[in-house]
Design a protein around this motif. Structure first.
Motif, short mmCIF file in Angstrom:
data_model
loop_
_atom_site.label_atom_id
_atom_site.label_comp_id
_atom_site.label_asym_id
_atom_site.label_seq_id
_atom_site.Cartn_x
_atom_site.Cartn_y
_atom_site.Cartn_z
N LEU A 69 7.94 83.44 5.84
CA LEU A 69 7.78 82.59 7.02
C LEU A 69 8.48 81.28 6.71
N ILE A 70 9.35 80.84 7.61
CA ILE A 70 10.09 79.60 7.39
C ILE A 70 10.03 78.75 8.66
N THR A 71 9.78 77.47 8.47
CA THR A 71 9.78 76.51 9.58
C THR A 71 10.88 75.50 9.30
N TYR A 72 11.77 75.31 10.29
CA TYR A 72 12.97 74.50 10.08
C TYR A 72 13.50 73.97 11.41
N LYS A 73 14.47 73.05 11.32
CA LYS A 73 15.31 72.61 12.44
C LYS A 73 16.74 72.68 11.94
N SER A 74 17.68 73.06 12.81
CA SER A 74 19.08 73.11 12.39
C SER A 74 19.98 73.06 13.62
N SER A 75 21.10 72.37 13.50
CA SER A 75 22.05 72.30 14.62
C SER A 75 22.98 73.50 14.66
N ILE A 76 23.02 74.31 13.59
CA ILE A 76 23.86 75.52 13.56
C ILE A 76 23.06 76.68 12.97
N GLU A 77 23.58 77.89 13.16
CA GLU A 77 22.98 79.05 12.50
C GLU A 77 23.26 78.98 11.00
N ILE A 78 22.28 79.40 10.20
CA ILE A 78 22.43 79.35 8.75
C ILE A 78 21.98 80.67 8.14
N LEU A 79 22.76 81.17 7.20
CA LEU A 79 22.46 82.41 6.50
C LEU A 79 21.25 82.22 5.58
N ILE A 80 20.35 83.22 5.53
CA ILE A 80 19.23 83.21 4.60
C ILE A 80 19.16 84.59 3.94
N SER A 81 18.96 84.63 2.63
CA SER A 81 18.86 85.89 1.91
C SER A 81 17.97 85.70 0.70
N GLY A 82 17.61 86.81 0.06
CA GLY A 82 16.70 86.75 -1.07
C GLY A 82 17.23 87.51 -2.27
N ALA A 83 16.61 87.24 -3.43
CA ALA A 83 16.95 87.92 -4.68
C ALA A 83 15.65 88.29 -5.39
N LEU A 84 15.65 89.43 -6.05
CA LEU A 84 14.47 89.90 -6.77
C LEU A 84 14.64 89.77 -8.27
N ASN A 85 13.54 89.52 -8.96
CA ASN A 85 13.47 89.55 -10.42
C ASN A 85 14.50 88.65 -11.11
N GLY A 86 14.77 87.50 -10.54
CA GLY A 86 15.68 86.55 -11.18
C GLY A 86 17.13 86.98 -11.20
N SER A 87 17.51 87.95 -10.37
CA SER A 87 18.87 88.49 -10.42
C SER A 87 19.93 87.54 -9.88
N LYS A 88 19.53 86.63 -8.99
CA LYS A 88 20.44 85.70 -8.31
C LYS A 88 21.53 86.44 -7.53
N ALA A 89 21.28 87.72 -7.20
CA ALA A 89 22.24 88.51 -6.43
C ALA A 89 22.17 88.16 -4.95
N PHE A 90 21.03 87.75 -4.46
CA PHE A 90 20.81 87.39 -3.04
C PHE A 90 21.32 88.47 -2.11
N ASN A 91 20.94 89.70 -2.41
CA ASN A 91 21.33 90.85 -1.60
C ASN A 91 20.14 91.46 -0.85
N VAL A 92 19.00 90.76 -0.85
CA VAL A 92 17.84 91.25 -0.11
C VAL A 92 17.93 90.71 1.31
N PRO A 93 18.16 91.60 2.29
CA PRO A 93 18.26 91.13 3.66
C PRO A 93 16.90 90.72 4.20
N MET A 94 16.89 89.67 4.98
CA MET A 94 15.67 89.25 5.68
C MET A 94 15.96 89.39 7.15
N SER A 95 15.09 90.09 7.86
CA SER A 95 15.38 90.42 9.24
C SER A 95 14.17 90.22 10.13
#
Length: 131
Positions: free
Chosen positions: A39-65
């Motif tokens: 859950l994220i609460t924010y304000k932004s003037s443009i669309e911004i990419l958000i993604s996740g990574a598991l187990n410290g991989s820093k791969a950021f290939n977990v899609p959030m939808s």
């Protein structure tokens, strides 16, 4: 408020700004957890990419939808505070991991073309349980 302005920088090689959280292990890195949603609460003037990574991989290939497509989500532009519930898998079943990390912002060529501007982050909550 997040300010992505540049003073004396090389305009041909601007440095993109990203927000990367610490690797959340909730005080117990050895325990496997089931991660459900963000859950994220924010304000932004443009669309911004958000993604996740598991187990410290820093791969950021977990899609959030927000829907069942499973594609990596862009937080929609919002002049007022906006709260989104983002699921970590299209089936909404949990992802099993020891830790989870979040990146907000573009990468590569997209980062140069889509700088974060007028972004305010109020809070991030992660839905999980210990297995």
């Amino acid at each position: 408020q997040f300010n992505n302005s540049y003073g004396n920088v090389d305009v041909l090689n601007p440095t993109p700004v990203q927000i990367i959280t610490r690797d959340f292990d909730f005080g117990n890195p050895a325990t496997i957890k089931a991660f459900y949603k963000v859950l994220i609460t924010y304000k932004s003037s443009i669309e911004i990419l958000i993604s996740g990574a598991l187990n410290g991989s820093k791969a950021f290939n977990v899609p959030m939808s927000v829907n069942v497509t499973g594609s990596i989500t862009r937080l929609p532009a919002s002049n007022g505070w906006n709260t989104l519930e983002l699921f970590l898998s299209p089936s909404r079943s949990p992802l099993k991991a020891r830790s989870f990390q979040i990146r907000i912002g573009e990468t590569g060529e997209d980062a140069i073309n889509n700088q974060i501007t007028n972004f305010e982050l109020n809070d991030i909550s992660i839905g999980y349980r210990v297995i």
